[in-house]
Design a protein around this motif. Structure first.
Motif, PDB file in Angstrom:
ATOM      1  N   ALA A  32     -25.071  53.334  -4.805  1.00 56.71           N
ATOM      2  CA  ALA A  32     -24.810  52.658  -5.872  1.00 56.71           C
ATOM      3  C   ALA A  32     -25.521  51.495  -5.857  1.00 56.71           C
ATOM      4  O   ALA A  32     -25.610  51.109  -7.138  1.00 56.71           O
TER       5      ALA A  32
ATOM      6  N   ASP B 168     -19.953  54.495 -11.350  1.00 58.40           N
ATOM      7  CA  ASP B 168     -21.148  54.311 -10.514  1.00 58.40           C
ATOM      8  C   ASP B 168     -21.411  55.393  -9.650  1.00 58.40           C
ATOM      9  O   ASP B 168     -22.467  55.693  -9.269  1.00 58.40           O
ATOM     10  N   VAL B 169     -20.403  56.255  -9.350  1.00 59.00           N
ATOM     11  CA  VAL B 169     -20.751  57.463  -8.443  1.00 59.00           C
ATOM     12  C   VAL B 169     -19.642  58.546  -8.872  1.00 59.00           C
ATOM     13  O   VAL B 169     -18.617  58.285  -9.272  1.00 59.00           O
TER      14      VAL B 169
ATOM     15  N   HIS C  15     -12.132  50.111  -4.131  1.00 62.93           N
ATOM     16  CA  HIS C  15     -12.831  50.666  -5.261  1.00 62.93           C
ATOM     17  C   HIS C  15     -11.892  51.500  -6.098  1.00 62.93           C
ATOM     18  O   HIS C  15     -10.766  51.735  -5.851  1.00 62.93           O
TER      19      HIS C  15
ATOM     20  N   LYS D 267     -27.129  54.401 -18.089  1.00 63.09           N
ATOM     21  CA  LYS D 267     -27.591  54.810 -16.752  1.00 63.09           C
ATOM     22  C   LYS D 267     -26.887  55.872 -15.930  1.00 63.09           C
ATOM     23  O   LYS D 267     -25.390  55.786 -15.903  1.00 63.09           O
TER      24      LYS D 267
ATOM     25  N   LEU E 287     -16.520  49.159  -6.778  1.00 58.05           N
ATOM     26  CA  LEU E 287     -17.126  50.100  -7.522  1.00 58.05           C
ATOM     27  C   LEU E 287     -16.372  51.124  -8.220  1.00 58.05           C
ATOM     28  O   LEU E 287     -15.036  51.028  -7.962  1.00 58.05           O
ATOM     29  N   THR E 288     -16.642  51.867  -9.292  1.00 61.06           N
ATOM     30  CA  THR E 288     -15.711  52.872  -9.777  1.00 61.06           C
ATOM     31  C   THR E 288     -16.294  54.423  -9.437  1.00 61.06           C
ATOM     32  O   THR E 288     -17.585  54.588  -9.984  1.00 61.06           O
TER      33      THR E 288
ATOM     34  N   ARG F 104     -28.364  51.811  -7.474  1.00 61.99           N
ATOM     35  CA  ARG F 104     -28.462  52.067  -9.036  1.00 61.99           C
ATOM     36  C   ARG F 104     -28.600  51.095  -9.898  1.00 61.99           C
ATOM     37  O   ARG F 104     -28.869  50.846 -10.910  1.00 61.99           O
TER      38      ARG F 104
ATOM     39  N   PRO G  30     -24.745  58.101 -13.296  1.00 61.50           N
ATOM     40  CA  PRO G  30     -24.123  57.851 -12.050  1.00 61.50           C
ATOM     41  C   PRO G  30     -24.774  58.402 -10.747  1.00 61.50           C
ATOM     42  O   PRO G  30     -25.833  59.180 -11.015  1.00 61.50           O
TER      43      PRO G  30
ATOM     44  N   GLU H 251     -21.919  53.841  -1.440  1.00 57.27           N
ATOM     45  CA  GLU H 251     -21.893  52.377  -1.617  1.00 57.27           C
ATOM     46  C   GLU H 251     -23.463  52.278  -1.679  1.00 57.27           C
ATOM     47  O   GLU H 251     -23.872  51.352  -2.594  1.00 57.27           O
TER      48      GLU H 251
ATOM     49  N   SER I 142     -21.190  57.919 -17.711  1.00 62.33           N
ATOM     50  CA  SER I 142     -22.134  56.648 -17.402  1.00 62.33           C
ATOM     51  C   SER I 142     -21.270  55.574 -16.936  1.00 62.33           C
ATOM     52  O   SER I 142     -22.107  54.380 -16.403  1.00 62.33           O
ATOM     53  N   SER I 143     -20.094  55.585 -17.392  1.00 64.78           N
ATOM     54  CA  SER I 143     -19.068  54.209 -16.795  1.00 64.78           C
ATOM     55  C   SER I 143     -18.907  54.465 -15.187  1.00 64.78           C
ATOM     56  O   SER I 143     -18.211  53.354 -14.859  1.00 64.78           O
TER      57      SER I 143
END
Length: 318
Positions: A315, A83-84, A35, A110, A4-5, A318, A112, A312, A80-81
């Motif tokens: 996300a 994930d969290v 991550h 979308k 994830l980012t 999401r 985060p 996690e 929005s780039s």
């Protein structure tokens, strides 16, 4: 799971205290799991005409004082780039802070997962949020009027704690007795000549044994640390010299946590540090609660693992 980012809105990474800073503990755990870790400061936020974005630094972090991170990349990216997004800017919650919570919600794509919710942070002042639970608190008065505050102080022969609404780290907290000749001057100083309200709270004698920081994740208590004040101070905050001591939760404290859980989840407050004194709730810290490193060291646990687990799971939805 796929990497994830994870983004962290925080104070300068150069200034974190390795071995103490809770935000850095979470960054270390995220990096350990593979991550992508990005951080940015409040002043790096902006609005591009379509969405909020920030100058973000992708970093590799290590648990090593003096060389605890390397910058791998620096680039402007949309919120929005991520994930969290961990909202971990330290208080004070001033106008710039509130504007930042509004900006990060302006996502054209979308959004985060927010830990904690920007709206929840705006709604939950760390001192005033406890007023939703008057039966859990010491007797409390909030006012800017000197005579109202003097009347409250005089009704409590055991003493009164005065503190600024937007204070943090124990700053500005004073003890005053009903016969204190400095009372009026203190009230003038703390209320800025009656222009700013403050909190007056009945003194809890058990405070000499320390106040307890309890970490709640997704509404559940994960660990706690007792913060014992020094002999020459009444504040247990570690930033004010309080000593961390191993502890466990009492039945009363478990009850307090259970009472808070629905309200915290309603506001999207997923990582919270509450403070208790004796049988009383005194604060609900939602901006950047500390205590992870101290609890880990005392209890031999890894609380940040539970927080990244939650990130996690959310996300993935999401």
């Amino acid at each position: 799971m796929a990497p994830l980012t994870l983004g962290f809105l925080m104070d300068p990474l150069e200034k974190v205290q390795v071995g103490h800073d809770s935000t850095f503990q979470m960054m270390l755990e995220a990096h350990r799991r593979g991550h992508t870790v990005r951080y940015f400061e409040q002043g790096w936020l902006r609005y591009s005409g379509t969405c909020a974005e920030a100058r973000m630094r992708t970093v590799a972090v290590r648990n090593e004082v003096g060389r605890h991170f390397d910058v791998l990349e620096e680039e402007v990216r949309p919120i929005s780039s991520l994930d969290v997004l961990f909202m971990r800017k330290d208080p004070p919650v001033d106008v710039d802070f509130l504007h930042a919570t509004q900006l990060v919600e302006l996502c054209s794509g979308k959004p985060p997962v927010y830990i904690n919710s920007p709206r929840g942070i705006r709604d939950a002042n760390e001192k005033l949020f406890t007023l939703n639970f008057p039966d859990l608190m010491p007797e409390t008065c909030v006012s800017r009027e000197r005579e109202v505050l003097i009347d409250f102080i005089r009704k409590h022969p055991g003493g009164t704690i005065l503190k600024p609404i937007d204070g943090f780290g124990g700053k500005g907290i004073v003890f005053v007795g009903p016969e204190d000749r400095n009372m009026r001057s203190l009230l003038e100083l703390l209320t800025t000549q009656g222009h700013e309200p403050i909190i007056a709270q009945a003194y809890v004698p058990q405070s000499r044994q320390g106040d307890k920081r309890i970490i709640l994740v997704n509404g559940e208590p994960l660990g706690a640390v007792l913060r014992v004040p020094s002999e020459d101070d009444h504040r247990g905050n570690m930033a004010a010299g309080g000593k961390p001591i191993k502890t466990t939760l009492t039945e009363r404290e478990k009850h307090i946590c259970a009472r808070l859980k629905p309200k915290l989840l309603e506001h999207g407050l997923l990582m919270v540090g509450i403070d208790t004194l004796g049988d009383f709730l005194t604060e609900v810290n939602v901006t950047s609660p500390t205590g992870l490193a101290e609890i880990n060291a005392l209890d031999g646990v890894c609380l940040e693992a539970h927080i990244i687990d939650l990130a996690e799971r959310l996300a993935a939805r999401r």
